[in-house]
Design a protein around this motif. Structure first.
Motif, mmCIF file in Angstrom:
data_model
loop_
_atom_site.group_PDB
_atom_site.id
_atom_site.type_symbol
_atom_site.label_atom_id
_atom_site.label_comp_id
_atom_site.label_asym_id
_atom_site.label_seq_id
_atom_site.Cartn_x
_atom_site.Cartn_y
_atom_site.Cartn_z
ATOM 1 N N GLY A 47 0.822 -1.207 0.000
ATOM 2 C CA GLY A 47 0.000 0.000 0.000
ATOM 3 C C GLY A 47 0.849 1.247 0.000
ATOM 4 O O GLY A 47 2.072 1.214 -0.115
ATOM 5 N N THR A 48 0.206 2.408 0.166
ATOM 6 C CA THR A 48 0.912 3.680 0.102
ATOM 7 C C THR A 48 0.661 4.567 1.309
ATOM 8 O O THR A 48 1.141 5.691 1.357
ATOM 9 C CB THR A 48 0.495 4.454 -1.168
ATOM 10 N N VAL A 49 -0.097 4.105 2.301
ATOM 11 C CA VAL A 49 -0.396 4.912 3.474
ATOM 12 C C VAL A 49 0.742 4.772 4.477
ATOM 13 O O VAL A 49 1.219 3.678 4.745
ATOM 14 C CB VAL A 49 -1.726 4.478 4.121
ATOM 15 N N SER A 50 1.195 5.906 5.055
ATOM 16 C CA SER A 50 2.273 5.851 6.032
ATOM 17 C C SER A 50 1.835 5.045 7.248
ATOM 18 O O SER A 50 0.743 5.227 7.768
ATOM 19 C CB SER A 50 2.672 7.266 6.465
ATOM 20 N N GLN A 51 2.710 4.180 7.712
ATOM 21 C CA GLN A 51 2.368 3.302 8.832
ATOM 22 C C GLN A 51 3.653 2.710 9.393
ATOM 23 O O GLN A 51 4.706 2.806 8.780
ATOM 24 C CB GLN A 51 1.410 2.202 8.359
ATOM 25 N N ASN A 52 3.550 2.102 10.560
ATOM 26 C CA ASN A 52 4.706 1.476 11.183
ATOM 27 C C ASN A 52 5.001 0.139 10.523
ATOM 28 O O ASN A 52 4.114 -0.680 10.333
ATOM 29 C CB ASN A 52 4.440 1.244 12.670
ATOM 30 N N ALA A 53 6.276 -0.080 10.232
ATOM 31 C CA ALA A 53 6.674 -1.359 9.661
ATOM 32 C C ALA A 53 6.715 -2.447 10.728
ATOM 33 O O ALA A 53 6.195 -3.538 10.534
ATOM 34 C CB ALA A 53 8.034 -1.218 8.975
ATOM 35 N N PHE A 54 7.354 -2.136 11.867
ATOM 36 C CA PHE A 54 7.433 -3.060 12.984
ATOM 37 C C PHE A 54 7.063 -2.316 14.262
ATOM 38 O O PHE A 54 7.369 -1.131 14.401
ATOM 39 C CB PHE A 54 8.855 -3.624 13.151
ATOM 40 N N GLY A 55 6.456 -3.028 15.218
ATOM 41 C CA GLY A 55 6.186 -2.453 16.519
ATOM 42 C C GLY A 55 6.650 -3.395 17.608
ATOM 43 O O GLY A 55 6.199 -4.537 17.675
ATOM 44 N N GLN A 87 7.766 1.113 0.320
ATOM 45 C CA GLN A 87 7.071 1.916 -0.674
ATOM 46 C C GLN A 87 6.520 3.214 -0.104
ATOM 47 O O GLN A 87 6.483 4.234 -0.791
ATOM 48 C CB GLN A 87 5.922 1.110 -1.302
ATOM 49 N N ARG A 88 6.089 3.246 1.122
ATOM 50 C CA ARG A 88 5.419 4.409 1.688
ATOM 51 C C ARG A 88 6.382 5.585 1.808
ATOM 52 O O ARG A 88 7.599 5.421 1.752
ATOM 53 C CB ARG A 88 4.850 4.068 3.062
ATOM 54 N N ASN A 89 5.840 6.757 2.047
ATOM 55 C CA ASN A 89 6.682 7.943 2.218
ATOM 56 C C ASN A 89 7.551 7.834 3.462
ATOM 57 O O ASN A 89 8.696 8.270 3.475
ATOM 58 C CB ASN A 89 5.816 9.202 2.298
ATOM 59 N N THR A 90 6.987 7.276 4.520
ATOM 60 C CA THR A 90 7.720 7.137 5.770
ATOM 61 C C THR A 90 7.441 5.767 6.370
ATOM 62 O O THR A 90 6.295 5.339 6.450
ATOM 63 C CB THR A 90 7.313 8.224 6.788
ATOM 64 N N GLU A 91 8.485 5.084 6.763
ATOM 65 C CA GLU A 91 8.358 3.805 7.452
ATOM 66 C C GLU A 91 8.925 3.961 8.860
ATOM 67 O O GLU A 91 9.988 4.556 9.046
ATOM 68 C CB GLU A 91 9.127 2.707 6.712
ATOM 69 N N VAL A 92 8.216 3.433 9.845
ATOM 70 C CA VAL A 92 8.586 3.634 11.245
ATOM 71 C C VAL A 92 8.864 2.293 11.905
ATOM 72 O O VAL A 92 8.102 1.342 11.750
ATOM 73 C CB VAL A 92 7.472 4.379 12.012
ATOM 74 N N PHE A 93 9.950 2.236 12.652
ATOM 75 C CA PHE A 93 10.250 1.112 13.524
ATOM 76 C C PHE A 93 10.060 1.599 14.960
ATOM 77 O O PHE A 93 10.824 2.441 15.446
ATOM 78 C CB PHE A 93 11.695 0.636 13.317
ATOM 79 N N TRP A 94 9.033 1.091 15.640
ATOM 80 C CA TRP A 94 8.766 1.450 17.028
ATOM 81 C C TRP A 94 9.505 0.483 17.950
ATOM 82 O O TRP A 94 9.288 -0.724 17.888
ATOM 83 C CB TRP A 94 7.275 1.364 17.330
ATOM 84 N N ILE A 95 10.357 1.020 18.827
ATOM 85 C CA ILE A 95 11.063 0.195 19.817
ATOM 86 C C ILE A 95 10.868 0.897 21.151
ATOM 87 O O ILE A 95 11.669 1.744 21.564
ATOM 88 C CB ILE A 95 12.553 0.053 19.476
ATOM 89 N N ASN A 96 9.800 0.536 21.830
ATOM 90 C CA ASN A 96 9.292 1.373 22.916
ATOM 91 C C ASN A 96 9.771 0.955 24.298
ATOM 92 O O ASN A 96 9.357 1.539 25.285
ATOM 93 C CB ASN A 96 7.758 1.365 22.889
#
Length: 249
Positions: A147-155, A182-191
């Motif tokens: 897809g193309t919506v910005s979202q977290n890759a891993f949490g 593919q998305r504009n921004t990919e996020v890896f959350w390591i909380n």
């Protein structure tokens, strides 16, 4: 049941008719499930959840299964998933996730998680979501953003739900995996501040037209990644025109 085997079956339209995220699924393992569960060569399509096991304590093997080949699993509210699994251990091998446009592909609440030789495509939710206290290994998989919506890759412990193994930070080790962004921004959350995430020999690509700006990879949270940035620096040499498709299609 103390030992459960599901083999060579299709699960279609399992729950979701009421459009409420109430744990309905193609396969549901109850809170008292303590024996091993093996799910082999099964297909889950258009189910509220493909496999839902919120509070089991045994071991689960998902072997050569497909998720979403006949229509994506999940509901529009984003809280239903291809896998919502728990227990002592979850092992996933040679399986194919075509792309759940609502929730996560793999939402694991097990103490240990192993994913090997699988294709994990996603439209909206995370590839893998897990709490603190889980030790996960990912080996020789293909991760694809469809897809193309910005979202977290891993949490990892992104929801601060580290009750699986209280006091333990958890870890994620990726070895010989391929990633297609593919998305504009990919996020890896390591909380969790003690969490350890490591990538060994990753192969990283981005899906886009020539001259387009590649996605940016953002690492968020107090935890750390070993060798964090260099594997995810995307440039024209990493570009591909289209994502790979799972061989089952």
């Amino acid at each position: 049941a103390t030992n459960t085997l599901l083999q060579d079956m299709s699960f279609v339209n399992g729950g979701g008719a009421d459009n409420n995220s109430d744990g309905e699924a193609g396969f549901w393992a109850g809170d008292g499930q303590s024996g091993p569960v093996t799910i082999r060569r099964c297909d889950f399509s258009t189910c509220e959840n493909g496999i839902f096991s919120p509070a089991g304590s045994g071991d689960m093997l998902i072997d050569s299964c497909t998720f979403g080949t006949g229509g994506a699993n999940g509901l529009n509210d984003g809280r239903s998933h291809d896998n919502y699994v728990s227990g002592n251990s979850v092992s996933i091998i040679n399986s194919y996730y075509v792309g759940n446009s609502r929730g996560n592909q793999i939402k694991s609440r097990a103490r240990t998680l192993s994913v090997k030789g699988s294709y994990i495509g996603r439209d909206n939710g995370r590839w893998i979501d897990m709490p603190g206290g889980t030790d996960a290994t990912s080996t020789n998989n293909i991760y694809v953003t469809l897809g193309t919506v910005s979202q977290n890759a891993f949490g990892l412990d992104d929801e601060l739900d580290d009750n699986v193994n209280p006091g333990k930070a958890g870890s994620f080790l990726s070895v010989d995996d391929a990633f297609y962004f593919q998305r504009n921004t990919e996020v890896f959350w390591i909380n969790h501040i003690g969490s350890r995430v490591e990538f060994v020999r990753p192969r990283v690509f981005w899906i886009g037209a020539a001259g387009a700006t590649p996605p940016s990879i953002v690492i968020q949270g107090p935890g750390g990644i070993v060798n964090p940035v260099s594997p995810f620096v995307l440039d024209e040499n990493n570009r591909v025109g289209a994502p790979p498709l799972p061989p089952v299609l």
